[in-house]
Design a protein around this motif. Structure first.
Motif, PDB file in Angstrom:
ATOM      1  N   GLN A   1       6.146  -6.348  -1.477  1.00 28.31           N
ATOM      2  CA  GLN A   1       6.549  -5.686  -0.245  1.00 28.31           C
ATOM      3  C   GLN A   1       8.038  -5.337  -0.213  1.00 28.31           C
ATOM      4  OE1 GLN A   1       5.889  -8.041   3.305  1.00 28.31           O
ATOM      5  NE2 GLN A   1       6.092  -6.286   4.662  1.00 28.31           N
ATOM      6  N   LEU A   2       8.899  -6.294  -0.554  1.00 28.34           N
ATOM      7  CA  LEU A   2      10.343  -6.131  -0.343  1.00 28.34           C
ATOM      8  C   LEU A   2      11.085  -5.592  -1.560  1.00 28.34           C
ATOM      9  CD1 LEU A   2      10.982  -9.469   1.593  1.00 28.34           C
ATOM     10  CD2 LEU A   2      10.569  -7.186   2.534  1.00 28.34           C
ATOM     11  N   SER A   3      10.391  -5.415  -2.664  1.00 24.73           N
ATOM     12  CA  SER A   3      11.057  -4.947  -3.889  1.00 24.73           C
ATOM     13  C   SER A   3      10.713  -3.495  -4.205  1.00 24.73           C
ATOM     14  CB  SER A   3      10.653  -5.837  -5.070  1.00 24.73           C
ATOM     15  OG  SER A   3       9.239  -5.834  -5.236  1.00 24.73           O
ATOM     16  N   ARG A   4      10.202  -2.750  -3.224  1.00 20.21           N
ATOM     17  CA  ARG A   4       9.708  -1.406  -3.505  1.00 20.21           C
ATOM     18  C   ARG A   4      10.801  -0.487  -4.022  1.00 20.21           C
ATOM     19  NH1 ARG A   4       6.444   2.201   0.908  1.00 20.21           N
ATOM     20  NH2 ARG A   4       8.361   3.365   1.231  1.00 20.21           N
ATOM     21  N   ARG A   5      11.966  -0.511  -3.381  1.00 19.32           N
ATOM     22  CA  ARG A   5      13.051   0.376  -3.827  1.00 19.32           C
ATOM     23  C   ARG A   5      13.446   0.052  -5.267  1.00 19.32           C
ATOM     24  NH1 ARG A   5      17.108   3.560  -0.942  1.00 19.32           N
ATOM     25  NH2 ARG A   5      15.851   3.081   0.884  1.00 19.32           N
ATOM     26  N   TYR A   6      13.521  -1.229  -5.581  1.00 17.32           N
ATOM     27  CA  TYR A   6      13.866  -1.648  -6.945  1.00 17.32           C
ATOM     28  C   TYR A   6      12.800  -1.175  -7.923  1.00 17.32           C
ATOM     29  CZ  TYR A   6      15.023  -4.691 -10.884  1.00 17.32           C
ATOM     30  OH  TYR A   6      15.355  -5.169 -12.143  1.00 17.32           O
TER      31      TYR A   6
ATOM     32  N   ASP B   1       7.152 -10.668 -12.985  1.00 18.68           N
ATOM     33  CA  ASP B   1       8.101 -11.759 -12.697  1.00 18.68           C
ATOM     34  C   ASP B   1       9.437 -11.198 -12.225  1.00 18.68           C
ATOM     35  OD1 ASP B   1       6.194 -13.609 -13.411  1.00 18.68           O
ATOM     36  OD2 ASP B   1       7.027 -13.990 -15.416  1.00 18.68           O
ATOM     37  N   GLU B   2       9.847 -10.104 -12.825  1.00 15.17           N
ATOM     38  CA  GLU B   2      11.111  -9.459 -12.432  1.00 15.17           C
ATOM     39  C   GLU B   2      11.046  -8.990 -10.975  1.00 15.17           C
ATOM     40  OE1 GLU B   2      13.607  -5.438 -13.812  1.00 15.17           O
ATOM     41  OE2 GLU B   2      12.140  -6.379 -15.174  1.00 15.17           O
ATOM     42  N   LEU B   3       9.939  -8.371 -10.602  1.00 14.97           N
ATOM     43  CA  LEU B   3       9.771  -7.900  -9.227  1.00 14.97           C
ATOM     44  C   LEU B   3       9.666  -9.075  -8.256  1.00 14.97           C
ATOM     45  CD1 LEU B   3       7.261  -4.960  -9.764  1.00 14.97           C
ATOM     46  CD2 LEU B   3       9.736  -4.802  -9.389  1.00 14.97           C
ATOM     47  N   ARG B   4       8.975 -10.141  -8.681  1.00 11.57           N
ATOM     48  CA  ARG B   4       8.820 -11.297  -7.797  1.00 11.57           C
ATOM     49  C   ARG B   4      10.183 -11.944  -7.533  1.00 11.57           C
ATOM     50  NH1 ARG B   4       5.169 -11.305  -4.555  1.00 11.57           N
ATOM     51  NH2 ARG B   4       3.571 -10.995  -6.138  1.00 11.57           N
TER      52      ARG B   4
ATOM     53  N   GLU C   1      11.832  -9.937  -4.863  1.00 17.27           N
ATOM     54  CA  GLU C   1      11.204 -10.257  -3.573  1.00 17.27           C
ATOM     55  C   GLU C   1      11.770 -11.560  -3.008  1.00 17.27           C
ATOM     56  OE1 GLU C   1       7.773  -9.205  -2.052  1.00 17.27           O
ATOM     57  OE2 GLU C   1       8.223  -7.252  -2.926  1.00 17.27           O
ATOM     58  N   GLN C   2      11.835 -12.581  -3.849  1.00 19.88           N
ATOM     59  CA  GLN C   2      12.281 -13.884  -3.390  1.00 19.88           C
ATOM     60  C   GLN C   2      13.736 -13.840  -2.941  1.00 19.88           C
ATOM     61  OE1 GLN C   2      10.311 -16.417  -2.876  1.00 19.88           O
ATOM     62  NE2 GLN C   2      12.014 -17.606  -2.020  1.00 19.88           N
ATOM     63  N   ALA C   3      14.564 -13.091  -3.664  1.00 17.25           N
ATOM     64  CA  ALA C   3      15.970 -12.968  -3.281  1.00 17.25           C
ATOM     65  C   ALA C   3      16.103 -12.306  -1.916  1.00 17.25           C
ATOM     66  CB  ALA C   3      16.721 -12.169  -4.347  1.00 17.25           C
TER      67      ALA C   3
ATOM     68  N   LYS D   1      17.704 -14.068   1.451  1.00 15.54           N
ATOM     69  CA  LYS D   1      18.864 -13.460   2.086  1.00 15.54           C
ATOM     70  C   LYS D   1      18.719 -13.417   3.598  1.00 15.54           C
ATOM     71  CE  LYS D   1      21.596  -9.189   2.112  1.00 15.54           C
ATOM     72  NZ  LYS D   1      21.740  -7.823   1.531  1.00 15.54           N
ATOM     73  N   ARG D   2      17.519 -13.186   4.094  1.00 12.97           N
ATOM     74  CA  ARG D   2      17.344 -13.077   5.539  1.00 12.97           C
ATOM     75  C   ARG D   2      16.746 -14.336   6.162  1.00 12.97           C
ATOM     76  NH1 ARG D   2      12.321  -8.825   5.152  1.00 12.97           N
ATOM     77  NH2 ARG D   2      10.693 -10.384   4.953  1.00 12.97           N
TER      78      ARG D   2
END
Length: 566
Positions: free
Chosen positions: A266-271, A353-356, A359-361, A365-366
């Motif tokens: 969900q949160l790594s889409r731009r990356y 794993d790279e995308l996960r 996501e975790q970062a 952060k928030r």
């Protein structure tokens, strides 16, 4: 010589236009119409009573149109709204326009002055068809009573030309009220007047896509609204799991994969879209949500799958386009890749794993805001509590600007088809009508709706409709007494001294509003009280509003990143 009465129809079974309309609705499988009464349309009500079709009356025609849109989304069957002429039809325009941009199949039937009074200035006479044509797939006038059922069926058929969308039909009062011999009227039979809407993809294009997926080192797929529209959930899940592809979801595609699924991102889409070597976009146009295609890596191979030929390759060049039913195409691709799966998927663990890790970062952060004990309540804390509150049977509805933008980053529906938002038109006010449609169509489901205070104000009086029809839901108002998404832009453009022009609302106690109308209401100022209040709303068995006072000076990242403010 005196006129002699016409007795040519004597002894024949006669049927009115309104009853023919109802017969056509029945043939389409319509179980309910959403409406606000008017003298031009009441014969349709009489027909619906005879045909066993529910008539749900609301307080504003915009609500009726939005509810028909929502009904289509939640059931997979076309929705129907019936409104009177003139202001009744113009009130419904926003709902039709929203369905048009969201690719939602619905028919709006509007009244019209009598044909015998055409261009004479009859009550509520307006050029409805001219107004509706740009925002529908089909708009027409019923010219003759015997054609009423036939043209209703035609309107439904046109809803499914290419990507789904709305149709409009106006029926003059004398056409609707007149009676004709039943034998002269064409009433299409159920299942006999339109073809299957499921179109498979070109086999050569499907094989090419399968080969691309097998060979890709860093693929990513975006599952958009058409995955749910075509009920292609199972096919999408099979593809991403079989081929080991990270999946992102937007619009009604949210919930295709459950939270926690190893392929749910969900949160790594731009990356991902900046680093992938293959990007597959399913059922989502290259519109503002996609940066008009500019957010995709220029070095990636880009594939687009869509129901509408005109959408493929619009705003951005692609390497491959496949037109057809999303579910069928994804299933075809998985089958075409069989035998080569391991060669492509086995080496992708490092990419996932790279995308996960990304996501975790983002979550970490928030995390302080998600757990914030501040008062006024931080919106991230509110939407985090809502996400924790949802069950697998909770249909989540978002209606608002900034507060719903916050929720889009945090709230994760746990099942397919359990996320509803306006769609790309960005229409505020869909919340209560969507609740009405979702709960009326699926009484077995819990409905949870998050409103901005400005959004709720637009159609909130139909909270009373939910009370009247005994349709319980859990409603939350993120109340900052502002239209905050616009306020941010004004502050960014013109400075703090002009940030409050035309966007500041009163401190309205929506909890008391709910109580006044016979529902459950509660006010929350302490973040620790959010979860208990949500539980009490659920247990009340009533339509509810939990009025949560949120920080007016907190803005969602999506709000701050909007290009219109830069």
């Amino acid at each position: 010589m005196p006129d002699t009465p016409d007795t040519s129809d004597a002894g024949q079974d006669l049927v009115s236009g309104g009853h023919l309309v109802a017969k056509a609705l029945k043939a389409e499988g319509v179980e309910v119409i959403y409406t606000l009464c008017g003298g031009h349309i009441i014969d349709i009500y009489d027909g619906c009573v005879d045909e066993g079709i529910d008539v749900i009356d609301v307080r504003h025609e915009q609500v009726a149109a939005h509810a028909a849109d929502g009904y289509a989304r939640i059931t997979g069957k076309p929705g129907c709204a019936v409104v009177t002429a003139g202001p009744g039809t113009t009130d419904a325009v926003t709902g039709v326009a929203n369905a048009y941009r969201a690719e939602s199949p619905m028919v709006l039937i509007g009244g019209q002055g009598a044909l015998t009074q055409h261009k004479m200035g009859s009550l509520q006479d307006l050029p409805h068809v001219d107004m509706m044509t740009p925002i529908t797939k089909f708009a027409a006038t019923v010219p003759d009573t015997a054609r009423a059922a036939d043209m209703v069926s035609m309107a439904f058929r046109e809803c499914y030309h290419g990507a789904p969308g709305p149709s409009f039909l106006e029926i003059p009062r004398d056409v609707l009220d007149a009676k004709v011999p039943a034998a002269k009227a064409r009433v299409p039979r159920t299942g006999r007047y339109r073809a299957s809407t499921r179109a498979a993809g070109d086999p050569e294009a499907v094989q090419r896509l399968a080969d691309l997926l097998v060979r890709a080192e860093k693929p990513a797929i975006l599952l958009g609204s058409q995955v749910w529209t075509t009920r292609g959930t199972d096919a999408a899940i099979e593809l991403v799991r079989t081929l080991n592809v990270p999946a992102y979801m937007n619009g009604a595609g949210r919930g295709t994969l459950p939270p926690g699924d190893p392929h749910h991102f969900q949160l790594s889409r731009r990356y991902a879209f900046s680093n992938a070597d293959l990007i597959v976009i399913v059922g989502t146009p290259f519109d503002f949500r996609m940066g008009y295609g500019r957010r995709l890596s220029p070095d990636a191979t880009v594939v687009q799958i869509d129901l509408d030929y005109r959408t493929v390759g619009k705003n951005r060049d692609i390497d491959l386009g496949v037109v057809g039913d999303a579910g069928l195409i994804l299933s075809q691709v998985t089958q075409a890749a069989s035998g080569n799966v391991n060669g492509g998927s086995a080496g992708r663990k490092a990419w996932l794993d790279e995308l996960r890790a990304v996501e975790q970062a983002a979550v970490e952060k928030r995390l302080p805001q998600l757990r914030s004990d501040a008062s006024p309540i931080h919106p991230y804390r509110l939407v985090s509590e809502i996400n924790d509150f949802l069950t697998e049977d909770s249909v989540y509805i978002g209606d608002g600007g900034d507060i719903v933008t916050f929720s889009g980053q945090v709230v994760q529906p746990k099942s397919p088809g359990h996320w509803m938002d306006p769609g790309p038109l960005g229409t505020l006010g869909v919340g209560i009508p969507f609740v009405l449609a979702a709960k009326q169509a699926r009484p077995d489901k819990e409905v949870v709706a998050l409103f901005g205070d400005g959004a709720f104000s637009l159609t909130g009086w139909d909270f009373e409709t939910l009370v009247r029809y005994n349709l319980p839901f859990v409603g939350i108002v993120g109340n900052n007494s502002s239209m905050n998404q616009i306020r941010y832009g004004q502050k960014a453009k013109y400075g703090e001294e002009r940030e409050r022009v035309g966007n500041t609302l009163g401190d309205v106690h929506y909890d008391k509003f709910a109580q006044m109308l016979g529902g459950y209401g509660e006010e929350v100022r302490d973040p620790a009280e959010i979860a208990p209040a949500l539980r009490r709303a659920r247990e009340s068995g009533l339509p509810s509003l939990i009025n949560v006072w949120v920080d007016p000076d907190a803005y969602a990242p999506g709000t701050m990143n909007q290009t219109m403010y830069k």
